[in-house]
Write a protein that holds these residues in place. Structure first.
Motif, PDB file in Angstrom:
ATOM      1  N   ASP B  33    -107.088-126.071  54.685  1.00 61.43           N
ATOM      2  CA  ASP B  33    -107.424-127.150  53.785  1.00 61.43           C
ATOM      3  C   ASP B  33    -106.453-128.309  53.963  1.00 61.43           C
ATOM      4  O   ASP B  33    -105.249-128.113  53.875  1.00 61.43           O
ATOM      5  CB  ASP B  33    -107.363-126.616  52.357  1.00 61.43           C
ATOM      6  CG  ASP B  33    -107.687-127.694  51.351  1.00 61.43           C
ATOM      7  OD1 ASP B  33    -108.433-128.605  51.710  1.00 61.43           O
ATOM      8  OD2 ASP B  33    -107.168-127.616  50.237  1.00 61.43           O
ATOM      9  N   GLY B  36    -103.844-128.782  51.339  1.00 58.96           N
ATOM     10  CA  GLY B  36    -103.013-127.612  51.043  1.00 58.96           C
ATOM     11  C   GLY B  36    -101.528-127.907  50.935  1.00 58.96           C
ATOM     12  O   GLY B  36    -100.798-127.197  50.265  1.00 58.96           O
ATOM     13  N   ASN B  37    -101.073-128.993  51.614  1.00 55.42           N
ATOM     14  CA  ASN B  37     -99.638-129.296  51.585  1.00 55.42           C
ATOM     15  C   ASN B  37     -99.256-130.303  50.511  1.00 55.42           C
ATOM     16  O   ASN B  37     -98.097-130.680  50.396  1.00 55.42           O
ATOM     17  CB  ASN B  37     -99.193-129.851  52.939  1.00 55.42           C
ATOM     18  CG  ASN B  37     -99.056-128.748  53.961  1.00 55.42           C
ATOM     19  OD1 ASN B  37     -98.756-127.616  53.601  1.00 55.42           O
ATOM     20  ND2 ASN B  37     -99.301-129.055  55.208  1.00 55.42           N
ATOM     21  N   LEU B  38    -100.244-130.766  49.765  1.00 58.18           N
ATOM     22  CA  LEU B  38     -99.921-131.727  48.710  1.00 58.18           C
ATOM     23  C   LEU B  38     -99.096-131.048  47.632  1.00 58.18           C
ATOM     24  O   LEU B  38     -99.193-129.844  47.443  1.00 58.18           O
ATOM     25  CB  LEU B  38    -101.217-132.271  48.104  1.00 58.18           C
ATOM     26  CG  LEU B  38    -101.955-133.316  48.931  1.00 58.18           C
ATOM     27  CD1 LEU B  38    -103.283-133.643  48.288  1.00 58.18           C
ATOM     28  CD2 LEU B  38    -101.136-134.576  49.033  1.00 58.18           C
ATOM     29  N   PRO B  39     -98.282-131.816  46.903  1.00 59.05           N
ATOM     30  CA  PRO B  39     -97.497-131.201  45.835  1.00 59.05           C
ATOM     31  C   PRO B  39     -98.401-130.518  44.812  1.00 59.05           C
ATOM     32  O   PRO B  39     -99.545-130.947  44.607  1.00 59.05           O
ATOM     33  CB  PRO B  39     -96.776-132.391  45.191  1.00 59.05           C
ATOM     34  CG  PRO B  39     -96.827-133.481  46.193  1.00 59.05           C
ATOM     35  CD  PRO B  39     -98.020-133.253  47.051  1.00 59.05           C
ATOM     36  N   MET B  40     -97.892-129.464  44.197  1.00 62.41           N
ATOM     37  CA  MET B  40     -98.683-128.696  43.242  1.00 62.41           C
ATOM     38  C   MET B  40     -99.110-129.533  42.040  1.00 62.41           C
ATOM     39  O   MET B  40    -100.006-129.154  41.298  1.00 62.41           O
ATOM     40  CB  MET B  40     -97.877-127.507  42.730  1.00 62.41           C
ATOM     41  CG  MET B  40     -97.599-126.442  43.744  1.00 62.41           C
ATOM     42  SD  MET B  40     -99.081-125.555  44.195  1.00 62.41           S
ATOM     43  CE  MET B  40     -99.296-124.554  42.729  1.00 62.41           C
ATOM     44  N   THR B  41     -98.435-130.667  41.821  1.00 68.25           N
ATOM     45  CA  THR B  41     -98.729-131.448  40.624  1.00 68.25           C
ATOM     46  C   THR B  41    -100.035-132.226  40.751  1.00 68.25           C
ATOM     47  O   THR B  41    -100.484-132.823  39.789  1.00 68.25           O
ATOM     48  CB  THR B  41     -97.596-132.453  40.367  1.00 68.25           C
ATOM     49  OG1 THR B  41     -97.318-133.119  41.583  1.00 68.25           O
ATOM     50  CG2 THR B  41     -96.353-131.764  39.900  1.00 68.25           C
ATOM     51  N   ILE B  42    -100.627-132.222  41.948  1.00 65.70           N
ATOM     52  CA  ILE B  42    -101.886-132.948  42.123  1.00 65.70           C
ATOM     53  C   ILE B  42    -103.041-132.069  41.669  1.00 65.70           C
ATOM     54  O   ILE B  42    -103.223-130.974  42.195  1.00 65.70           O
ATOM     55  CB  ILE B  42    -102.042-133.382  43.580  1.00 65.70           C
ATOM     56  CG1 ILE B  42    -100.848-134.254  43.879  1.00 65.70           C
ATOM     57  CG2 ILE B  42    -103.386-134.053  43.812  1.00 65.70           C
ATOM     58  CD1 ILE B  42    -101.015-135.303  44.848  1.00 65.70           C
ATOM     59  N   PRO B  43    -103.796-132.507  40.665  1.00 64.96           N
ATOM     60  CA  PRO B  43    -104.810-131.618  40.095  1.00 64.96           C
ATOM     61  C   PRO B  43    -105.962-131.372  41.053  1.00 64.96           C
ATOM     62  O   PRO B  43    -106.224-132.175  41.961  1.00 64.96           O
ATOM     63  CB  PRO B  43    -105.292-132.383  38.852  1.00 64.96           C
ATOM     64  CG  PRO B  43    -104.847-133.778  39.033  1.00 64.96           C
ATOM     65  CD  PRO B  43    -103.689-133.785  39.964  1.00 64.96           C
TER      66      PRO B  43
END
Lengths: 565, 336
Positions: B33, B36-43
């Motif tokens: 995806d 997949g590497n985006l920060p977890m804070t992105i909903p």
């Protein structure tokens, strides 16, 4: 005579040297290594923290968080509040006043138009803007005069500091990005690789997925900064190699995110060339407890509310025993070193939000865990595994593939076996586990397991959006394409009501009290078992000064102040 | 020979189309995806919008045909425009764009090519230069101490992986001795003697690690091929005619022994373009191999698809070249 004049000149030069230290660009070149290479310098189209940090050297937001999590005005006069009239009484608007005289690196003035444009750029449909969450509930953004921006929200916003605060939503220049809105955004390669900013540096050459060369921005508002004339932002390799380049060979000045074996890192630090630094934000490594039934026999209804409750994890005694059996301090020591502390809360920071009601779990107590299970009627079966009414305490425990996580899994499996709980371990490649592929059964949203482990956190210092993650409507299910962040499938009307109250409460002290209550609810209802409060670990060369590792904003937030001794 | 070449070239077209489809299918089936590497804070809702903006919500055959159009029609047109400075149509056509960098994939490849050709290509040349004499002497003095030592070194070079030798060299030469940099500086421009020395220093370790690996393989082929020829009747005849040993060895035996070795060398050339994924990663050389690995990690499907397909084209092409070379060098082989 000649000798004397040379000596005089030398002495003068020596005396002048410290004074020259204050000037722009006299500290030479700064070498930064990120083991994930930056792919793009437009944070709104970025694919990860690496891109956001690289662009933070160039682009700036209106306000930032400092290393203690306090908001500081950056491009504005002051932080708007209700008290100073910047936020309206009904909490639906916020008005920012830009400092006069701030220039873009091309020499033009920063105006309110640029701020308005930035909002429209991110909110444009089909743009795929990753900062969109910060613009939630924004009705319109308008320029009242060339230096005043007014943001109007759809509804009262007790915490109106979403847009243009922190690293993810900096201001981009209207003149540069005007033709790059919406579906055209990805086609603007030139703009995305060479953004014009107000920050301390500007791009000289951008090599995607490799290295960025920058130089001091000649129009930066502080004439004495940045201290470095040029900057190299190298990417690629792995965390261990980055640590080696700073701590052992001294080729680089700063290395980011050194999540490697703490024993190896401290051994490298003995080289004496650099220093390992860490700081704690809001990240918590936790076990998510599946409160619904993940039985494969349920087919489509697996791990959904319709599939029914979990056969044994809905029993509070089991969840409490599982939590008590874990030695969090040992986990922190083995896996995280300086970058980990035991925690019993899902909101571990800032200090005003931290509850002390759950600290029972800080000390491991296997005997007590056993007693709790005995009392609840879970008795050891012939194979030593506890059972009740034909249900065995057998857990499938999944996480992403990562050496530290696999060590943690092995230790926890051992402790749980001591209280008669059987554990099967599973690890899934991070790109798959955290990826949202609808066709994959192994994503963390689908949660086809009993327990799963990962780290989550919130941006900035306000946990309102974060706490919303555990309301009923956030539960991932086939109906919403598994989009949602309530992994435990926790659904409690009282929690939802309390969260709604938080969203309508303004004063900070009252908000803190509600957040503590929400945190305690989640902990005591056992939706999650927190393990480790995780920090950021980076390293810098001993010669570098002025670094303040910041977990609330980009690590590069104060790069203008960095200097060399 | 010409007929044969044309026939083979015609046959490569369906083969390559088939390969491109298989690569596309494999990449699509792989659970990966780009967000997949985006920060977890992105909903998750924002992630879904990002995926839609990348066109991931389209059915697979639409995406495949789009890629084919972009790669086989738009990109060649673009190259022609750039080379000849002309404009075909309105010039505003969709190019194959990387998802991570949002820039045209072909531009990324062009930017990476020099580093890969220099480092990996140089290691190949160095490897060949080392391997051929070792192979010749090892065969001529079979079971001597030189042969034994050569066998040992090539076994080591062949069996010890480059991610081990690479890191070992960094620890010894960069950390302990401080002779060579551990990180390749891709912005270095060679303009004077000192920057040339710097370039040599930073190329030394990756080139040596790869050359050892290549030399190990080629020297074994060379030795085996020499041994085959040394016992042939024509060698005995040449010696009986009273030719000097040097002439026998270097003119008669070596030339004949080189035929299979040249084929092996030609077959391995695509590897040079493919880059050495592991070695480039270890020494932070920004070549094509490193580009590929970053693309895979970030689920940058257009980039991975295009790169792997170009590798496939090179492999098919060099197979053909090796076959033709064989026919040219060895008069006994005729294809028509």
């Amino acid at each position: 005579m000649k000798y004397r004049s040379i000596l005089m000149a030398a002495a003068l030069a020596m005396a002048a040297a410290p004074a020259a230290q204050a000037g722009r660009g006299d500290a030479g070149n700064l070498n930064i290594i990120y083991w994930q290479a930056a792919s793009i310098l437009n944070p709104y189209l970025s694919g990860g923290t690496k891109d956001i940090d690289a662009s933070a050297l160039i682009l700036e937001p209106l306000a930032r968080y400092d290393e203690n999590g306090n908001m500081v005005p950056w491009l504005v006069e002051e932080i708007p509040t209700v008290a100073n009239g910047g936020v309206s009484e009904d909490l639906t608007t916020i008005t920012w006043k830009i400092k006069p005289g701030i220039k873009w690196s091309d020499g033009t003035e920063l105006t309110a138009d640029d701020v308005v444009f930035t909002a429209n750029y991110c909110m444009a449909p089909d743009g795929g803007c990753q900062g969109l969450a910060a613009f939630a509930d924004v009705a319109k953004v308008e320029a009242l005069d060339p230096l005043t921006v007014k943001i109007t929200f759809d509804k009262p916003k007790p915490f109106p500091y979403g847009p243009f605060v922190g690293a993810t939503t900096p201001i981009i220049q209207r003149a540069q990005f005007e033709n790059c809105v919406g579906a055209r955004a990805p086609e603007c390669t030139e703009q995305n690789f060479n953004p014009i900013g107000t920050g301390p540096f500007r791009v000289v050459e951008f090599r995607a997925n490799d290295v960025i060369t920058m130089e001091a921005n000649p129009n930066f508002r502080d004439p004495d900064k940045p201290h470095f004339a040029t900057l190299t932002f190298k990417g690629g390799g792995d965390a261990a190699a980055a640590a080696r380049a700073v701590l052992e060979t001294g080729e680089f000045d700063y290395a980011w995110n050194l999540q490697i074996d703490p024993a190896i890192l401290s051994q490298m630090a003995q080289g004496g060339k650099g220093t390992v630094i860490s700081a704690f934000g809001t990240a918590v490594e936790r076990l998510m407890v599946n409160l619904t039934n993940p039985d494969p026999a349920l087919g489509e209804k697996r791990s959904t509310l319709e599939g029914g409750p979990h056969p044994f994890l809905t029993d509070p005694a089991v969840r409490r025993a599982l939590s008590l059996a874990i030695d969090r301090n040992l986990l922190a020591e083995v896996g995280y070193g300086a970058a980990g502390q035991a925690t019993c809360n899902v909101v571990p920071a800032p200090a005003i939000y931290v509850s002390t009601a759950n600290d029972e779990c800080l000390v491991q107590d296997i005997a007590k865990a056993n007693a709790i299970l005995d009392e609840a009627g879970w008795m050891p079966g012939p194979d030593g595994i506890r059972q009740k009414d034909g249900v065995r305490l057998s857990i499938l425990y999944q996480t992403s593939t990562n050496a530290v996580r696999q060590d943690t899994q092995a230790l926890i499996k051992q402790w749980w076996s001591e209280i008669g709980v059987e554990t099967e371990l599973k690890n899934i490649d991070a790109a798959v586990f955290f990826g949202g592929d609808q066709s994959s059964p192994d994503t963390f949203q689908k949660f086809y397991a009993d327990i799963e482990m990962y780290t989550n956190l919130f941006d900035g210092t306000d946990p309102e959006t974060y706490m919303k993650s555990w309301t009923c409507e956030e539960i991932p299910s086939p109906a919403n394409n598994w989009l949602g962040s309530n992994m435990p499938r926790y659904c409690n009307p009282e929690y939802d009501a309390l969260w709604a109250k938080l969203a309508a409460t303004g004063p900070l002290e009252e908000r803190a009290e509600i957040v503590k209550q929400l945190n305690d609810m989640l902990m005591q209802d056992g939706a999650m078992i927190p393990l480790i409060h995780r920090g950021r670990v980076s390293a810098h060369a001993n010669s570098l000064t002025g670094i303040k590792l910041n977990t609330w904003d980009s690590e590069m937030w104060n790069v203008a102040d960095w200097d060399r001794q | 020979m010409l007929n044969y070449t044309i026939r083979r070239l015609m046959f490569t077209v369906p083969v390559l189309l088939f390969i491109s489809f298989i690569i596309f299918l494999l990449l699509d089936l792989a659970p990966n995806d780009p967000t997949g590497n985006l920060p977890m804070t992105i909903p998750p809702e924002v992630r879904q919008q990002i995926r839609e903006s990348l066109g991931l919500d389209q059915p697979i055959w639409v995406r495949y045909l789009l890629w084919c159009k972009q790669f086989f029609i738009n990109e060649p047109l673009n190259i022609i425009e750039q080379w000849f400075g002309i404009q075909i149509g309105d010039g505003d056509r969709l190019r194959v764009r990387s998802w991570a960098t949002r820039s045209p994939v072909v531009d990324l490849i062009v930017e990476r090519m020099p580093q890969t050709l220099w480092v990996v290509g140089m290691s190949y040349v160095v490897g060949i230069i080392i391997a051929i004499p070792i192979g010749v002497i090892s065969a001529y003095r079979q079971y001597s101490w030189f042969d034994q030592a050569g066998t040992f070194i090539s076994m080591v070079g062949f069996s010890v992986p480059t991610f081990f030798t690479g890191v070992l060299m960094i620890v010894v030469f960069s950390v302990w001795l401080g002779w060579f940099p551990s990180i390749y500086d891709t912005t270095l421009v060679v303009e004077d003697w000192s920057s040339f020395v710097q370039q040599v220093r930073q190329m030394a370790m990756p080139v040596f690690v790869l050359a050892l690996f290549n030399a190990a393989q080629i020297s074994r082929f060379m030795r085996a091929s020499m041994l085959d020829n040394l016992n042939q009747d024509y060698v005995r005849t040449a010696r009986a005619k009273g030719l000097k040993e040097k002439t026998v060895l270097l003119v008669h035996v070596l030339r004949n022994s080189l035929i299979p070795v040249v084929t092996v060398i030609a077959l391995n050339v695509p590897q040079v373009f493919g880059g050495a994924i592991i070695t480039e990663q270890v020494f932070k050389v920004n070549g094509l191999g490193q580009l590929l690995i970053i693309g895979i990690q970030g689920a940058d499907i257009p980039l991975v698809q295009t790169l792997t397909f170009i590798f496939a084209v090179l492999i098919v092409l060099f197979n053909l070249i090796a076959d033709i070379l064989y026919g040219i060098l060895d008069p006994r082989i005729r294809y028509d």
